[in-house]
Write a protein that holds these residues in place. Structure first.
Motif, PDB file in Angstrom:
ATOM      1  N   THR A 134       0.832  -1.210   0.000  1.00  0.00           N
ATOM      2  CA  THR A 134       0.000   0.000   0.000  1.00  0.00           C
ATOM      3  C   THR A 134       0.864   1.256   0.000  1.00  0.00           C
ATOM      4  OG1 THR A 134      -1.831  -1.099   1.135  1.00  0.00           O
ATOM      5  CG2 THR A 134      -1.732   1.306   1.289  1.00  0.00           C
ATOM      6  N   LYS A 135       1.936   1.262   0.801  1.00  0.00           N
ATOM      7  CA  LYS A 135       2.808   2.425   0.848  1.00  0.00           C
ATOM      8  C   LYS A 135       3.495   2.663  -0.494  1.00  0.00           C
ATOM      9  CE  LYS A 135       3.737   2.491   5.804  1.00  0.00           C
ATOM     10  NZ  LYS A 135       4.751   2.481   6.877  1.00  0.00           N
ATOM     11  N   LEU A 136       3.969   1.592  -1.116  1.00  0.00           N
ATOM     12  CA  LEU A 136       4.637   1.743  -2.405  1.00  0.00           C
ATOM     13  C   LEU A 136       3.657   2.186  -3.485  1.00  0.00           C
ATOM     14  CD1 LEU A 136       6.970  -1.389  -2.288  1.00  0.00           C
ATOM     15  CD2 LEU A 136       7.632   0.995  -1.958  1.00  0.00           C
ATOM     16  N   ASP A 137       2.469   1.614  -3.459  1.00  0.00           N
ATOM     17  CA  ASP A 137       1.451   2.010  -4.442  1.00  0.00           C
ATOM     18  C   ASP A 137       1.105   3.492  -4.299  1.00  0.00           C
ATOM     19  OD1 ASP A 137       1.352  -0.532  -5.516  1.00  0.00           O
ATOM     20  OD2 ASP A 137      -0.470  -1.123  -4.438  1.00  0.00           O
ATOM     21  N   ARG A 138       1.045   3.962  -3.064  1.00  0.00           N
ATOM     22  CA  ARG A 138       0.728   5.375  -2.846  1.00  0.00           C
ATOM     23  C   ARG A 138       1.850   6.275  -3.344  1.00  0.00           C
ATOM     24  NH1 ARG A 138      -1.873   4.947   3.258  1.00  0.00           N
ATOM     25  NH2 ARG A 138      -3.947   4.198   2.611  1.00  0.00           N
ATOM     26  N   MET A 139       3.098   5.834  -3.151  1.00  0.00           N
ATOM     27  CA  MET A 139       4.226   6.600  -3.686  1.00  0.00           C
ATOM     28  C   MET A 139       4.088   6.756  -5.194  1.00  0.00           C
ATOM     29  SD  MET A 139       7.499   5.043  -1.616  1.00  0.00           S
ATOM     30  CE  MET A 139       7.562   5.037   0.188  1.00  0.00           C
ATOM     31  N   TRP A 149       8.073   0.832  -7.392  1.00  0.00           N
ATOM     32  CA  TRP A 149       8.274  -0.569  -7.769  1.00  0.00           C
ATOM     33  C   TRP A 149       9.349  -0.681  -8.853  1.00  0.00           C
ATOM     34  CZ3 TRP A 149       6.556  -4.283  -4.785  1.00  0.00           C
ATOM     35  CH2 TRP A 149       5.407  -4.082  -4.010  1.00  0.00           C
ATOM     36  N   ARG A 150       9.357   0.271  -9.790  1.00  0.00           N
ATOM     37  CA  ARG A 150      10.367   0.234 -10.863  1.00  0.00           C
ATOM     38  C   ARG A 150      11.769   0.378 -10.293  1.00  0.00           C
ATOM     39  NH1 ARG A 150       9.208   4.522 -15.274  1.00  0.00           N
ATOM     40  NH2 ARG A 150      10.960   3.428 -16.282  1.00  0.00           N
ATOM     41  N   THR A 151      11.898   1.222  -9.257  1.00  0.00           N
ATOM     42  CA  THR A 151      13.220   1.417  -8.647  1.00  0.00           C
ATOM     43  C   THR A 151      13.687   0.144  -7.945  1.00  0.00           C
ATOM     44  OG1 THR A 151      12.829   3.792  -8.365  1.00  0.00           O
ATOM     45  CG2 THR A 151      14.525   2.782  -6.975  1.00  0.00           C
ATOM     46  N   LEU A 152      12.791  -0.528  -7.255  1.00  0.00           N
ATOM     47  CA  LEU A 152      13.163  -1.789  -6.606  1.00  0.00           C
ATOM     48  C   LEU A 152      13.620  -2.819  -7.639  1.00  0.00           C
ATOM     49  CD1 LEU A 152      10.355  -2.171  -3.906  1.00  0.00           C
ATOM     50  CD2 LEU A 152      12.749  -1.590  -3.521  1.00  0.00           C
ATOM     51  N   GLU A 153      12.874  -2.931  -8.721  1.00  0.00           N
ATOM     52  CA  GLU A 153      13.254  -3.882  -9.771  1.00  0.00           C
ATOM     53  C   GLU A 153      14.600  -3.498 -10.381  1.00  0.00           C
ATOM     54  OE1 GLU A 153      11.914  -6.633 -10.587  1.00  0.00           O
ATOM     55  OE2 GLU A 153       9.787  -6.594 -10.013  1.00  0.00           O
ATOM     56  N   LEU A 154      14.825  -2.211 -10.577  1.00  0.00           N
ATOM     57  CA  LEU A 154      16.063  -1.739 -11.179  1.00  0.00           C
ATOM     58  C   LEU A 154      17.257  -2.036 -10.271  1.00  0.00           C
ATOM     59  CD1 LEU A 154      17.419  -0.197 -13.505  1.00  0.00           C
ATOM     60  CD2 LEU A 154      16.936   1.928 -12.261  1.00  0.00           C
ATOM     61  N   ILE A 155      17.093  -1.798  -8.976  1.00  0.00           N
ATOM     62  CA  ILE A 155      18.185  -2.082  -8.041  1.00  0.00           C
ATOM     63  C   ILE A 155      18.461  -3.570  -7.970  1.00  0.00           C
ATOM     64  CG2 ILE A 155      18.820  -2.008  -5.586  1.00  0.00           C
ATOM     65  CD1 ILE A 155      17.411   0.710  -5.435  1.00  0.00           C
ATOM     66  N   ARG A 156      17.415  -4.376  -8.061  1.00  0.00           N
ATOM     67  CA  ARG A 156      17.633  -5.828  -8.082  1.00  0.00           C
ATOM     68  C   ARG A 156      18.437  -6.229  -9.317  1.00  0.00           C
ATOM     69  NH1 ARG A 156      12.841 -10.362  -7.861  1.00  0.00           N
ATOM     70  NH2 ARG A 156      13.554 -10.847  -5.760  1.00  0.00           N
ATOM     71  N   ARG A 180      14.509   9.487  -3.235  1.00  0.00           N
ATOM     72  CA  ARG A 180      13.472   8.472  -3.399  1.00  0.00           C
ATOM     73  C   ARG A 180      13.957   7.110  -2.898  1.00  0.00           C
ATOM     74  NH1 ARG A 180      10.255   9.741  -9.114  1.00  0.00           N
ATOM     75  NH2 ARG A 180       9.309  11.687  -8.369  1.00  0.00           N
ATOM     76  N   VAL A 181      15.211   6.797  -3.179  1.00  0.00           N
ATOM     77  CA  VAL A 181      15.754   5.528  -2.678  1.00  0.00           C
ATOM     78  C   VAL A 181      15.800   5.537  -1.156  1.00  0.00           C
ATOM     79  CG1 VAL A 181      17.739   3.973  -2.679  1.00  0.00           C
ATOM     80  CG2 VAL A 181      17.070   5.114  -4.781  1.00  0.00           C
ATOM     81  N   ARG A 182      16.058   6.702  -0.565  1.00  0.00           N
ATOM     82  CA  ARG A 182      16.063   6.781   0.897  1.00  0.00           C
ATOM     83  C   ARG A 182      14.691   6.449   1.472  1.00  0.00           C
ATOM     84  NH1 ARG A 182      19.856  11.130   0.209  1.00  0.00           N
ATOM     85  NH2 ARG A 182      18.236  12.724   0.282  1.00  0.00           N
ATOM     86  N   ARG A 183      13.641   6.772   0.753  1.00  0.00           N
ATOM     87  CA  ARG A 183      12.297   6.417   1.209  1.00  0.00           C
ATOM     88  C   ARG A 183      12.099   4.902   1.188  1.00  0.00           C
ATOM     89  NH1 ARG A 183       8.168  10.061  -2.127  1.00  0.00           N
ATOM     90  NH2 ARG A 183       6.677   9.019  -0.731  1.00  0.00           N
ATOM     91  N   LEU A 184      12.681   4.238   0.207  1.00  0.00           N
ATOM     92  CA  LEU A 184      12.613   2.776   0.149  1.00  0.00           C
ATOM     93  C   LEU A 184      13.463   2.160   1.255  1.00  0.00           C
ATOM     94  CD1 LEU A 184      12.908   2.301  -3.721  1.00  0.00           C
ATOM     95  CD2 LEU A 184      10.827   2.446  -2.331  1.00  0.00           C
ATOM     96  N   LYS A 185      14.599   2.791   1.540  1.00  0.00           N
ATOM     97  CA  LYS A 185      15.470   2.311   2.607  1.00  0.00           C
ATOM     98  C   LYS A 185      14.771   2.410   3.957  1.00  0.00           C
ATOM     99  CE  LYS A 185      20.149   2.946   4.497  1.00  0.00           C
ATOM    100  NZ  LYS A 185      21.393   3.741   4.400  1.00  0.00           N
ATOM    101  N   ALA A 186      13.985   3.468   4.150  1.00  0.00           N
ATOM    102  CA  ALA A 186      13.260   3.648   5.408  1.00  0.00           C
ATOM    103  C   ALA A 186      12.249   2.539   5.643  1.00  0.00           C
ATOM    104  CB  ALA A 186      12.563   5.005   5.419  1.00  0.00           C
ATOM    105  N   LEU A 187      11.802   1.896   4.568  1.00  0.00           N
ATOM    106  CA  LEU A 187      10.890   0.754   4.672  1.00  0.00           C
ATOM    107  C   LEU A 187      11.650  -0.558   4.829  1.00  0.00           C
ATOM    108  CD1 LEU A 187       8.264   1.690   1.923  1.00  0.00           C
ATOM    109  CD2 LEU A 187       8.012   1.906   4.408  1.00  0.00           C
ATOM    110  N   GLY A 188      12.982  -0.482   4.865  1.00  0.00           N
ATOM    111  CA  GLY A 188      13.793  -1.684   5.025  1.00  0.00           C
ATOM    112  C   GLY A 188      13.979  -2.487   3.760  1.00  0.00           C
ATOM    113  N   LEU A 189      13.769  -1.865   2.591  1.00  0.00           N
ATOM    114  CA  LEU A 189      13.767  -2.615   1.335  1.00  0.00           C
ATOM    115  C   LEU A 189      15.093  -2.555   0.580  1.00  0.00           C
ATOM    116  CD1 LEU A 189      10.220  -1.555   0.076  1.00  0.00           C
ATOM    117  CD2 LEU A 189      10.856  -3.584   1.398  1.00  0.00           C
TER     118      LEU A 189
END
Length: 214
Positions: A134-139, A149-156, A180-189
């Protein structure tokens, strides 16, 4: 270690002081700060316990209606240890300054940045997946173009690549991409490397679950 909002609010009110988790190995330690929507929850102590000795009273003390409900919420393998985690309220609101001193998002002396344990926690319940999704979808919904989601896939796909190069793939300047990546890091991803990033175990598991659900 994620804590449901209702449980976090009860910890803040002082009516819950203990939680139970089944983990293959200990994932938090005394002094860890866990940031929740209700404020900061502090891990006061953690010890292994015998799951067969737990009773309905133990379950109710942890915010569950019965021992069967508590056990149903356990994740991981049946033979993994069960941990008794004693907790207390550290104060503040989500993103705010805790009452116990220190900066929001920081840690008390001898404690641990809660994001460290979060990144390693890939034991995702259905509620965990729903909350993070839900948090990622809202972003994505709030941005001019979807990016989370695209950033997570790209980093993978491209770990340990310069932020500027990763941002260029998405058509983003480095100074836009990094926050933006820092926001993903804050979620532990995600985890920062000397150069670029990689997905954390938690981020890897989330993407695996997302792919399997499609």
């Amino acid at each position: 270690m994620l804590i449901r909002l209702a449980i976090a609010e009860a910890i803040a009110a002082g009516t819950i002081r203990v939680q139970y988790r089944r983990w293959a190995k200990r994932r938090v330690k005394a002094g860890t700060w866990i940031h929740t929507p209700a404020g900061v929850v502090v891990v006061d102590s953690i010890s292994e316990c015998d799951p067969e000795s737990l009773t309905d009273d133990d379950a109710r003390a942890a915010g569950e209606p019965s021992i069967s409900a508590l056990r149903k919420g356990f994740r991981g393998a049946d033979g993994d240890p069960v941990w008794r985690v004693e907790v207390s309220f550290g104060g503040g609101e989500a993103g705010g300054r805790p009452d116990r001193g220190g900066k929001a998002g920081g840690r008390p002396d001898g404690g641990e940045d809660p994001r460290v344990g979060l990144r390693a926690d890939d034991d995702l319940s259905d509620d965990d997946v729903a909350m993070v999704t839900t948090k990622l979808d809202r972003m994505d919904e709030r941005a001019d173009a979807p990016w989370a989601w695209r950033t997570l896939e790209l980093i993978r796909e491209r770990p340990a690549v310069l932020a500027a190069d990763l941002g260029a793939v998405l058509g983003l300047e480095r100074d836009v991409f990094k926050p933006r990546v820092r926001r993903l890091k804050a979620l532990g991803l995600t985890e920062s490397l000397k150069v670029g990033y990689r997905l954390s175990p938690r981020g890897e598991k989330l993407l695996d679950i997302r792919r399997s659900d499609r």
